[in-house]
Every structure is written in structure tokens, then in C-alpha cells.
Write an enzyme that holds these catalytic residues in place. Sequence first.
Site, PDB file in Angstrom:
ATOM      1  CG  HIS A 188       5.555   2.583  10.301  1.00 24.69           C
ATOM      2  ND1 HIS A 188       6.776   3.225  10.264  1.00 24.69           N
ATOM      3  CD2 HIS A 188       5.800   1.282   9.963  1.00 24.69           C
ATOM      4  CE1 HIS A 188       7.722   2.362   9.924  1.00 24.69           C
ATOM      5  NE2 HIS A 188       7.159   1.174   9.734  1.00 24.69           N
TER       6      HIS A 188
ATOM      7  CB  CYS B   7       6.281  -1.555   7.900  1.00 25.93           C
ATOM      8  SG  CYS B   7       5.847  -2.483   9.385  1.00 25.93           S
TER       9      CYS B   7
END
Length: 349
Positions: free
Chosen positions: A307, A325
Site C-alpha cells: 500500500h 506491510c
Amino acid sequence: MLARPVIAVAALLVALAAIAAAIVVYDHGQQDKIGKGVTIGGVDVGGLKRDAAETKLRQQILAPLNREITVDHGSRRWRLTAREAKVATNLDATVADAVARSRQGNLLKRTWRGVTGEQLDARLQPEVTFSDAAVIRLLDRVRKSVNRPAMNATIKFAVSGPTTTPSHEGLALDATALHQKIKAALGSPTATRRFSASTHHVAPAVSTDKLIAQNATTLVVNREAFKLTVFKNLKEVKSYSVAIGAVGLDTPAGLYHIQNKAVDPAWTEPNSDWVPVADRGKVIPGGTPENPLKSRWLGIFNGAGIHGVDPSEYGTIGHAASHGCVRMRIADVEDLYPRVPVGAPIFIA
């Protein structure tokens, strides 16, 4: 005057008796002889005595049946002998049948056929038997030597990118056709007894082209170099600098697949120690300043994904700084997003 008719009748009777005796003698002499027009397995045995017919048939039928079967493929050769195949034929019984047919009819009919050479037109076929199991064993020997399994293409992921091992076609014996040809030859004295084994190619279940198509887009995350690389058809096309999970919140290593994608994704605050208890499970709408996912999301595994990150945190790019992430600059994640389909493999090393 009466003596002459008596003498004539007596003479006629004597003549008839002589003829009858001659017929009996003639017929007796023909009792082991095969009539004209009789063939056995295509071999003319008409007019032959039993022993002579059997000798002729052994030469023209049994001897050819006893020749070995040969199968070749390239320089290799396999043999099946008549003994191994248990080839047998009832020639003696067929000759006996031919003699019996030649003796059909009464005495006068048999004599008339013999004297006039009348044809019986009887075509007899001897029974030929063999072991089909022996034929199958021969085919198994050929198959074991000739057959080659097809090899599927394989792919291996490494930090340097995906590599493949190419596929190879296999080779298989046309066993059914060869089986039928050998069986026909074993039962026929005139058939060829040498065969070339034909084969056909066997396509792999996964060809090189198919494997490349299945992995048309692949991603590799090099955690040590803080780099995400995109490969198209196994060739590198683009690399991006990224941030990965901090110590204790490591980005998971291994091979995964992109599970889902979203533009301006909503974010559900996880049930993790770093999230205040009151905020766990809270949904932050996409596109809001409070949403940390920023612009694009590509899900990887168990809540971890790729992301964007707020520009204020661009300084974390190139470091182990996330909660697991893979972080990217907004412009980079927006550039990456259309390049990657759902299901694309991603290898994290």
C-alpha cells in the site's frame, strides 16, 4: 436256343460283378486320399494321400508359423519366438477332416468323383493358437525401452527473480496397433513377421509457454535491499524502493499470491498490541487523511499487503519500519497497481 440267353445273362452278371469288385477295390484304394478341389489354409492338397498332405502343410504352413516375430525401433530390436508364443496348429485334425469330406457320399458317388476328377471345392482353415500373454510381454519390453515420460515445465522463485526449467515432450509406443499386427501375423503363415514400432509424442501437462502465461506477472520483494521488482513473462520491467516490516513485525517471507486489490481502500484497525484497545476493529474510510493505506491496496497474506504511505513518512522507505506491510510512495503504488492482476505470485525473500 435257350442256352444262349442264359449264357448272355451269366456273362452280364459276371461283368457286373467284376465292375462292382473293381469299384470296391478302387474305392478302398482312395480311402486315405483327399479329393480334388480341397485346400487347407490356402494350400492345395487335392489328390494327395494323408501323409503327403501333412508333409506339404508342415512345409508351407507350420514352418512359416514357426518363424520368430521381430520388432524394431531405430537400432533396437526385440524378438518373440514361436516357442515363447506357444504357437500351435491342428494340421493333423484338419487333414483328417479333409479326408472325411472326400469320403462323403455313397460308393458310386465317390467313385464317380474320383474317375471324373469332379471338384469338391472345400476350403478348410486350420486353427492356429498362441499365447496373447506372451505378445503382451513383448509389448511391455518394447514399451519399457521406447517410452519416455513428458516433463512439465517448472518455475523457481529467487531473490533475483523467477526462472523456469523448460518442458519436454514425451514419447509413447502405439501399442494397440502393434498388438493387433502381431496377433494377425502369429495366425497367418503368409503375413510379414517383422514390424517397426511406431510412436507418438506426448504433450506435457504444463508446457513452458503455459507456465510463462500462468506467471505472466510476478513480483519479488527483496527485504534486504528494500526493493520490489515486477517481472513480465519472467523478465524484469520495473523496480521500486519500499519499506518492510519492523523487527518483530516482519513482512512474512515465502511465496504468496495477490489476493485482492482496492483503490482508496478502507482500513480496519487490527487487533494488535500497537493499536489502542478502544480503536481495534474501527473502520477508517478510504481516501481520508486518517487512513494509512493511502490510495492503493494489494493484499498478500493475513492482513499484510502492499500500500501507499503518507508523504510525511516517505523517510521510512528503504527501512524496516512498517507493521508488516510493504510500503510504497503514493506515485509508485499507483504506477504498480495496474501492472499486477489478482492471483499474481509474489515472492518475498
